[in-house]
Scaffold this motif. Structure first.
Motif, mmCIF file in Angstrom:
data_model
loop_
_atom_site.group_PDB
_atom_site.id
_atom_site.type_symbol
_atom_site.label_atom_id
_atom_site.label_comp_id
_atom_site.label_asym_id
_atom_site.label_seq_id
_atom_site.Cartn_x
_atom_site.Cartn_y
_atom_site.Cartn_z
ATOM 1 N N VAL A 94 0.852 -1.180 0.000
ATOM 2 C CA VAL A 94 0.000 0.000 0.000
ATOM 3 C C VAL A 94 0.891 1.233 0.000
ATOM 4 C CG1 VAL A 94 -1.761 1.258 1.277
ATOM 5 C CG2 VAL A 94 -1.787 -1.228 1.290
ATOM 6 N N GLN A 95 0.618 2.111 -0.917
ATOM 7 C CA GLN A 95 1.415 3.328 -1.042
ATOM 8 C C GLN A 95 0.833 4.489 -0.241
ATOM 9 O OE1 GLN A 95 4.344 3.271 -3.085
ATOM 10 N NE2 GLN A 95 3.825 1.126 -2.788
ATOM 11 N N GLY A 96 -0.447 4.411 0.111
ATOM 12 C CA GLY A 96 -1.077 5.499 0.850
ATOM 13 C C GLY A 96 -1.770 6.501 -0.048
ATOM 14 N N HIS A 97 -1.948 6.157 -1.311
ATOM 15 C CA HIS A 97 -2.614 7.044 -2.264
ATOM 16 C C HIS A 97 -4.058 6.598 -2.442
ATOM 17 C CE1 HIS A 97 1.630 7.447 -4.197
ATOM 18 N NE2 HIS A 97 1.560 7.991 -3.013
ATOM 19 N N VAL A 98 -4.940 7.543 -2.651
ATOM 20 C CA VAL A 98 -6.335 7.218 -2.933
ATOM 21 C C VAL A 98 -6.542 7.370 -4.427
ATOM 22 C CG1 VAL A 98 -8.742 7.856 -2.535
ATOM 23 C CG2 VAL A 98 -7.101 7.960 -0.652
ATOM 24 N N ASP A 99 -6.885 6.262 -5.090
ATOM 25 C CA ASP A 99 -7.121 6.285 -6.537
ATOM 26 C C ASP A 99 -8.578 6.568 -6.872
ATOM 27 O OD1 ASP A 99 -4.442 5.662 -7.356
ATOM 28 O OD2 ASP A 99 -4.809 3.627 -6.636
ATOM 29 N N GLU B 219 -9.807 1.582 2.437
ATOM 30 C CA GLU B 219 -9.616 2.367 3.658
ATOM 31 C C GLU B 219 -8.199 2.203 4.205
ATOM 32 O OE1 GLU B 219 -12.397 4.452 5.499
ATOM 33 O OE2 GLU B 219 -12.302 4.471 3.314
ATOM 34 N N GLY B 220 -7.226 2.053 3.294
ATOM 35 C CA GLY B 220 -5.831 1.920 3.699
ATOM 36 C C GLY B 220 -5.432 0.535 4.170
ATOM 37 N N ILE B 221 -6.358 -0.423 4.087
ATOM 38 C CA ILE B 221 -6.093 -1.790 4.531
ATOM 39 C C ILE B 221 -5.754 -2.623 3.306
ATOM 40 C CG2 ILE B 221 -7.043 -3.780 5.746
ATOM 41 C CD1 ILE B 221 -9.255 -1.659 6.745
ATOM 42 N N SER B 222 -4.570 -3.188 3.265
ATOM 43 C CA SER B 222 -4.149 -3.999 2.129
ATOM 44 C C SER B 222 -4.837 -5.361 2.192
ATOM 45 C CB SER B 222 -2.635 -4.176 2.147
ATOM 46 O OG SER B 222 -2.218 -4.910 1.007
ATOM 47 N N LEU B 223 -5.558 -5.689 1.114
ATOM 48 C CA LEU B 223 -6.368 -6.901 1.070
ATOM 49 C C LEU B 223 -6.204 -7.595 -0.276
ATOM 50 C CD1 LEU B 223 -9.397 -5.061 2.587
ATOM 51 C CD2 LEU B 223 -8.180 -6.906 3.745
ATOM 52 N N GLU C 99 -7.407 2.050 -3.229
ATOM 53 C CA GLU C 99 -6.093 2.191 -3.840
ATOM 54 C C GLU C 99 -5.796 0.925 -4.621
ATOM 55 O OE1 GLU C 99 -1.365 2.424 -2.716
ATOM 56 O OE2 GLU C 99 -2.831 2.852 -1.141
ATOM 57 N N ALA C 100 -5.545 1.089 -5.901
ATOM 58 C CA ALA C 100 -5.212 -0.049 -6.754
ATOM 59 C C ALA C 100 -3.754 -0.444 -6.539
ATOM 60 C CB ALA C 100 -5.443 0.316 -8.216
ATOM 61 N N ASP C 101 -3.453 -1.671 -6.878
ATOM 62 C CA ASP C 101 -2.090 -2.183 -6.783
ATOM 63 C C ASP C 101 -1.177 -1.328 -7.661
ATOM 64 O OD1 ASP C 101 0.260 -3.656 -6.740
ATOM 65 O OD2 ASP C 101 -0.725 -5.563 -7.109
#
Length: 103
Positions: free
Chosen positions: A1-6, A44-48, A84-86
């Protein structure tokens, strides 16, 4: 997760399956190209990991600890969520665009 909102998605519903939860998230069509089955996504910033994928939504499988410690458990149908996309998908897209321009 980069922390960017796409983009912004929509919490559709969550369903408990034994100890685990399946969460459905709707997404805007402009983000569809970045999502793949079993690929990464941040909600929501959670990598899934995407457990199933359709044209306008994906499902994620959430372990009990993640359910307990994040805001996923308090979301209601229709709530907006950050997506956030990969980053790899974005790099691949950029490289493909660059190869077309250089021809």
């Amino acid at each position: 997760v980069q922390g960017h909102v796409d983009g912004r998605g929509t919490f559709v519903h969550a369903e408990q399956n034994g100890e685990f939860y399946t969460v459905r998230i709707g997404f805007p069509t402009e983000l569809a190209r970045y999502f793949v089955y079993k690929g990464s996504v941040a909600v929501e910033g959670i990598s899934l990991t995407i457990a199933s994928l359709a044209d306008n939504h994906f499902d994620i499988a959430v372990i009990p600890k993640t359910w307990e410690l994040t805001n996923l458990s308090i979301l209601s149908a229709g709530n907006s969520v950050n997506l956030e996309a990969d980053v790899i998908a974005k790099y691949v897209e950029r490289m493909l665009q660059a190869s077309v321009v250089s021809r």
